[in-house]
Write an enzyme that holds these catalytic residues in place. Structure first.
Site, PDB file in Angstrom:
ATOM      1  N   CYS A   2       0.839  -1.192   0.000  1.00  0.00           N
ATOM      2  CA  CYS A   2       0.000   0.000   0.000  1.00  0.00           C
ATOM      3  C   CYS A   2       0.877   1.245   0.000  1.00  0.00           C
ATOM      4  O   CYS A   2       2.079   1.178   0.214  1.00  0.00           O
ATOM      5  CB  CYS A   2      -0.906   0.002   1.224  1.00  0.00           C
ATOM      6  SG  CYS A   2      -1.865  -1.529   1.398  1.00  0.00           S
ATOM      7  N   ARG A  27       1.145   1.699  -6.086  1.00  0.00           N
ATOM      8  CA  ARG A  27       1.365   0.759  -4.988  1.00  0.00           C
ATOM      9  C   ARG A  27       0.066   0.110  -4.500  1.00  0.00           C
ATOM     10  O   ARG A  27       0.104  -0.839  -3.718  1.00  0.00           O
ATOM     11  CB  ARG A  27       2.032   1.472  -3.807  1.00  0.00           C
ATOM     12  CG  ARG A  27       3.406   2.026  -4.110  1.00  0.00           C
ATOM     13  CD  ARG A  27       3.991   2.694  -2.882  1.00  0.00           C
ATOM     14  NE  ARG A  27       4.234   1.742  -1.825  1.00  0.00           N
ATOM     15  CZ  ARG A  27       5.389   1.105  -1.629  1.00  0.00           C
ATOM     16  NH1 ARG A  27       6.393   1.314  -2.436  1.00  0.00           N
ATOM     17  NH2 ARG A  27       5.532   0.264  -0.630  1.00  0.00           N
ATOM     18  N   TRP A  75      -3.831  -1.737  -1.363  1.00  0.00           N
ATOM     19  CA  TRP A  75      -3.872  -3.005  -2.094  1.00  0.00           C
ATOM     20  C   TRP A  75      -4.275  -4.049  -1.068  1.00  0.00           C
ATOM     21  O   TRP A  75      -3.541  -4.349  -0.138  1.00  0.00           O
ATOM     22  CB  TRP A  75      -2.510  -3.323  -2.696  1.00  0.00           C
ATOM     23  CG  TRP A  75      -2.500  -4.521  -3.609  1.00  0.00           C
ATOM     24  CD1 TRP A  75      -2.785  -4.541  -4.945  1.00  0.00           C
ATOM     25  CD2 TRP A  75      -2.170  -5.871  -3.260  1.00  0.00           C
ATOM     26  NE1 TRP A  75      -2.659  -5.805  -5.448  1.00  0.00           N
ATOM     27  CE2 TRP A  75      -2.276  -6.652  -4.434  1.00  0.00           C
ATOM     28  CE3 TRP A  75      -1.795  -6.509  -2.081  1.00  0.00           C
ATOM     29  CZ2 TRP A  75      -2.033  -8.020  -4.459  1.00  0.00           C
ATOM     30  CZ3 TRP A  75      -1.549  -7.869  -2.098  1.00  0.00           C
ATOM     31  CH2 TRP A  75      -1.665  -8.609  -3.280  1.00  0.00           C
ATOM     32  N   ASN A 101       1.066  -0.170   5.961  1.00  0.00           N
ATOM     33  CA  ASN A 101       1.529  -0.989   4.839  1.00  0.00           C
ATOM     34  C   ASN A 101       2.155  -2.243   5.430  1.00  0.00           C
ATOM     35  O   ASN A 101       2.916  -2.160   6.386  1.00  0.00           O
ATOM     36  CB  ASN A 101       2.559  -0.227   3.996  1.00  0.00           C
ATOM     37  CG  ASN A 101       3.031  -1.023   2.795  1.00  0.00           C
ATOM     38  OD1 ASN A 101       2.366  -1.959   2.370  1.00  0.00           O
ATOM     39  ND2 ASN A 101       4.176  -0.650   2.253  1.00  0.00           N
ATOM     40  N   GLY A 102       1.833  -3.413   4.849  1.00  0.00           N
ATOM     41  CA  GLY A 102       2.394  -4.662   5.342  1.00  0.00           C
ATOM     42  C   GLY A 102       1.315  -5.590   5.871  1.00  0.00           C
ATOM     43  O   GLY A 102       0.126  -5.405   5.616  1.00  0.00           O
ATOM     44  N   GLU A 484       9.712 -13.987 -19.569  1.00  0.00           N
ATOM     45  CA  GLU A 484       9.398 -12.591 -19.291  1.00  0.00           C
ATOM     46  C   GLU A 484       8.369 -12.053 -20.280  1.00  0.00           C
ATOM     47  O   GLU A 484       7.456 -11.314 -19.898  1.00  0.00           O
ATOM     48  CB  GLU A 484      10.675 -11.750 -19.322  1.00  0.00           C
ATOM     49  CG  GLU A 484      10.462 -10.251 -19.186  1.00  0.00           C
ATOM     50  CD  GLU A 484       9.765  -9.825 -17.904  1.00  0.00           C
ATOM     51  OE1 GLU A 484       9.314  -8.675 -17.831  1.00  0.00           O
ATOM     52  OE2 GLU A 484       9.648 -10.655 -16.968  1.00  0.00           O
ATOM     53  N   LYS A 488       4.708 -10.461 -19.187  1.00  0.00           N
ATOM     54  CA  LYS A 488       4.248  -9.127 -19.560  1.00  0.00           C
ATOM     55  C   LYS A 488       2.842  -9.179 -20.164  1.00  0.00           C
ATOM     56  O   LYS A 488       1.980  -8.357 -19.852  1.00  0.00           O
ATOM     57  CB  LYS A 488       5.211  -8.489 -20.568  1.00  0.00           C
ATOM     58  CG  LYS A 488       6.438  -7.900 -19.950  1.00  0.00           C
ATOM     59  CD  LYS A 488       6.109  -6.703 -19.099  1.00  0.00           C
ATOM     60  CE  LYS A 488       6.955  -6.634 -17.851  1.00  0.00           C
ATOM     61  NZ  LYS A 488       6.914  -7.670 -16.901  1.00  0.00           N
ATOM     62  N   GLU A 491       0.273  -9.967 -17.412  1.00  0.00           N
ATOM     63  CA  GLU A 491       0.118  -8.884 -16.436  1.00  0.00           C
ATOM     64  C   GLU A 491      -0.841  -7.804 -16.921  1.00  0.00           C
ATOM     65  O   GLU A 491      -1.699  -7.347 -16.166  1.00  0.00           O
ATOM     66  CB  GLU A 491       1.477  -8.240 -16.145  1.00  0.00           C
ATOM     67  CG  GLU A 491       2.355  -8.993 -15.181  1.00  0.00           C
ATOM     68  CD  GLU A 491       3.645  -8.249 -14.923  1.00  0.00           C
ATOM     69  OE1 GLU A 491       4.007  -8.068 -13.747  1.00  0.00           O
ATOM     70  OE2 GLU A 491       4.310  -7.841 -15.892  1.00  0.00           O
ATOM     71  N   HIS A 507       6.325 -32.982 -25.588  1.00  0.00           N
ATOM     72  CA  HIS A 507       6.175 -33.807 -24.388  1.00  0.00           C
ATOM     73  C   HIS A 507       4.881 -33.462 -23.643  1.00  0.00           C
ATOM     74  O   HIS A 507       4.824 -33.608 -22.417  1.00  0.00           O
ATOM     75  CB  HIS A 507       7.395 -33.643 -23.477  1.00  0.00           C
ATOM     76  CG  HIS A 507       8.664 -34.131 -24.095  1.00  0.00           C
ATOM     77  ND1 HIS A 507       8.937 -35.467 -24.276  1.00  0.00           N
ATOM     78  CD2 HIS A 507       9.713 -33.456 -24.615  1.00  0.00           C
ATOM     79  CE1 HIS A 507      10.116 -35.601 -24.864  1.00  0.00           C
ATOM     80  NE2 HIS A 507      10.605 -34.389 -25.088  1.00  0.00           N
ATOM     81  N   LYS A 607       2.874  -2.605  -7.463  1.00  0.00           N
ATOM     82  CA  LYS A 607       4.246  -2.470  -7.964  1.00  0.00           C
ATOM     83  C   LYS A 607       5.276  -3.077  -7.033  1.00  0.00           C
ATOM     84  O   LYS A 607       6.124  -3.848  -7.450  1.00  0.00           O
ATOM     85  CB  LYS A 607       4.548  -0.980  -8.175  1.00  0.00           C
ATOM     86  CG  LYS A 607       5.950  -0.695  -8.707  1.00  0.00           C
ATOM     87  CD  LYS A 607       6.110  -1.213 -10.112  1.00  0.00           C
ATOM     88  CE  LYS A 607       7.442  -0.819 -10.702  1.00  0.00           C
ATOM     89  NZ  LYS A 607       7.664  -1.463 -12.009  1.00  0.00           N
TER      90      LYS A 607
END
Length: 612
Positions: A2, A27, A75, A101-102, A484, A488, A491, A507, A607
């Site tokens: 957050c 955030r 968040w 935050n946390g 990657e 992307k 996301e 396979h 983020k």
């Protein structure tokens, strides 16, 4: 994950808080809120579910006035996004307000105890537990109450607190979650990250773990876990506040994709003496003596940084002939890893605050490994714990949730590390070293050339954005890059995509290929391109639509199997990953745009992941 903002001074606090929250919305954006101490010492709160604009509208209807306050953008971790669960939270009597935050890991146990003491809760959050706990422990001295609460709360957290009983003071405390103090004249600021305070000051103090700050308009007094005063020299921020603004681009993600040529240059230039044609030894955390006796290297990271670490693994093993493990930080410390004093342990983190990566780093320290770090943020927790064994990417602030320029510069630094290790260990000739260094100096120009082809990429996406499943394939470095590229796309566009080592298709995965399935093949490695093209032929035979990303010199060979093809300039195979990702970042960006997604703020993501 957050965003926290706090202010005390002579300005109207709401204006400062909203400005700060706007710069921290990357955030968290599930809800937002502010708490203000009015001039008659009343504690007034407004908060709203959803984006920050919802809170702004509410404040227009119900304005708040006061020169001390705290704000938060959330968040969600405990309790669904709602007005009720939004921060700030208070005790039952509205005596104190806090933002957080946390995660407080033992909040259920504390909640049950506090309910037994008569506390009544109105939300589902762990933050409200902290508010009731601090109020319960408060006996006229907020520092003492925070110190007591710190001993009772388990987990990681950063808190900012205002109180009706101490109306001229703003308090904050941190444990394993980032918090800074912006130092002004007659005014002070608190924030989770530097961009929030840049419009007002460039001097910031980074709080250390377990420190408590008592902040008045005159300045900040900081105390350690024993409530002994400690001093911090402010850090002067040198990058421009405009670097954290969109600068005319529609989205931060697009801006940051276009900043990659400059980011590559800024990361390269300070590390290299081009007159002597060498990477400066002092810019690398491992010297020649240590390089020769290393037993192995372990690279640990999360998400995009982990993918950069996988690239680093391939390069260091290939160039320096040193065994390398690349591992996901959230798994690493739970498998009782084997490390020795002759092992090098490298953590990679864009923010320098990634909780899982920080925990893995501390585990490695306990086991005696030589720990070093690669991050983008000066003064972050990881950089401080690494001490003089930290490397910075110098990519500048990255605001979009989906990382772009941080990844390319991480790959760039890891490539330089592989080259330096190879030279020191005698596995890379001086001629090959010189050739790679020359090409590295040309990479910013190559990146600009790739960006000139964005119209071709946008045109392809305009005809293919309806795909719901995309496969990325490659071998060797191209497979690492595929991971990657796939992330992307997932996301920002919410398209289900997966990356596979091309040789693994037969396979099992090839069963998923059907008529029209989009398969993206990355072909930048000349020694294995024929193998990848053979796999591409297998999926095309089964009806797949194929897109190939390759170097110019491989175009003729690849276009036979490609329905569409994008090229990058010819470059040494070891350097190709930092360039080949650029068109794939643009691919993900335009897929998100055409599908109507919020590019900079993908759903459910934040983020800086500062919780486990």
């Amino acid at each position: 994950m957050c965003g926290i903002v706090g202010y005390i001074g002579s300005r109207q606090a709401v204006e400062v808080l909203i400005s700060g929250l706007s710069s921290l919305e990357y955030r968290g954006y599930d809800s937002a809120g502010v708490a203000i101490l009015s001039e008659d010492d009343r504690l007034e709160i407004q908060k709203s579910k959803g984006r920050l604009v919802n809170l702004e509208k509410r404040l227009e209807e119900h304005p708040l006035s006061g020169t001390i306050g705290i704000g938060h953008t959330r968040w969600a971790t405990h309790g669904e996004p709602s007005d009720l669960n939004a921060h700030p939270h208070t005790d039952a009597k509205g005596r104190i307000a806090i933002v957080h935050n946390g995660i407080i890991e033992n909040y259920l146990k504390l909640r049950e105890w506090l309910e037994g003491e008569g506390c009544v809760f109105v939300s589902e959050t762990d933050t409200e537990v902290a508010a009731h706990l601090i109020n319960y422990l408060y006996k006229g001295d907020m520092k003492a109450a925070l110190a007591d609460a710190r001993e009772k709360m388990e987990g990681s957290y950063a808190l900012a607190i205002i109180s009706r009983d101490e109306p001229d003071t703003l308090y904050c405390i941190r444990k394993e979650s980032p918090l800074i103090i912006g130092v002004g004249k007659g005014e002070q600021f608190v924030a989770s990250d530097i961009p929030a305070v840049l419009p007002y000051t460039r001097d910031v103090i980074f709080l250390n773990d377990n420190e408590i700050a008592e902040i008045t308009r005159a300045g900040a007094a900081i105390y350690d876990r024993f409530l002994q005063p400690v001093s911090h020299e402010p850090y002067h921020v040198t990058w421009d506040a405009a670097a954290a603004e969109k600068g005319g681009y529609e989205h931060f993600m697009l801006k940051e994709i276009y900043e990659q040529p400059d980011a590559l240059q800024k990361t390269f230039t300070p590390r290299v003496d081009m007159k002597k044609h060498e990477i400066l030894a002092e810019c690398m955390p491992i010297d020649a003596e240590e390089a020769k006796i290393l037993n192995k290297m372990v690279i640990v990271a999360c998400g995009t940084a982990y993918h950069a670490g996988v690239i680093g693994r391939y390069l260091i093993e290939r160039i320096a002939r040193l065994p390398v493990e690349a591992d996901i930080a959230s798994e690493y410390r739970y498998r009782d890893p084997i490390l020795s004093k002759d092992d090098s342990f490298l953590v990679v983190s864009q923010s320098g605050e990634t909780a899982d990566t920080l925990a893995a780093m501390r585990e490695a320290k306990r086991k005696g490994a030589k720990v070093c770090a690669l991050t983008n943020v000066v003064g972050s927790s990881i950089s401080r714990e690494a001490g003089d064994r930290v490397m910075y990417t110098w990519a500048g602030p990255e605001i979009a949730v989906a990382s772009t320029k941080a990844y390319t510069t991480q790959v760039e630094v890891l490539t330089m590390m592989a080259m330096q290790l190879g030279l020191m260990r005698g596995t890379l000739s001086r001629a090959d070293y010189d050739a790679l260094l020359t090409q590295m100096s040309e990479m910013p120009a190559m990146a600009r050339k790739i960006l000139e082809e964005k119209d071709d990429i946008q045109r392809f996406v305009s005809r293919n954005f309806s795909h719901e499943h995309v496969f990325f394939i490659g071998r060797g470095l191209d497979y690492a890059l595929s991971m990657e590229a796939s992330l992307k796309l997932k996301e920002v566009s919410y398209v289900m995509s997966e990356a596979y080592a091309a040789g693994e298709l037969k396979h099992g995965t090839i069963a998923l290929i059907e008529q029209g399935t989009l398969v993206v093949a990355i072909c930048t490695q000349p020694d294995i391109v024929d193998k990848t093209l053979s796999n591409l032929r297998e999926v095309k035979t089964r009806g797949a639509q194929t897109l190939v990303v390759c170097t110019e010199s491989l175009k003729e060979k690849c276009e036979k199997e490609a329905d569409a093809l994008w090229t990058i300039p010819d470059v040494a195979p070891q350097l190709a990953p930092a360039l080949a990702i650029i068109p794939l970042q643009l691919f993900a960006y335009y897929m998100a745009i055409y599908r109507g997604c919020d590019v900079d703020k993908p759903r459910n993501l934040a983020k800086s992941v500062t919780v486990e």
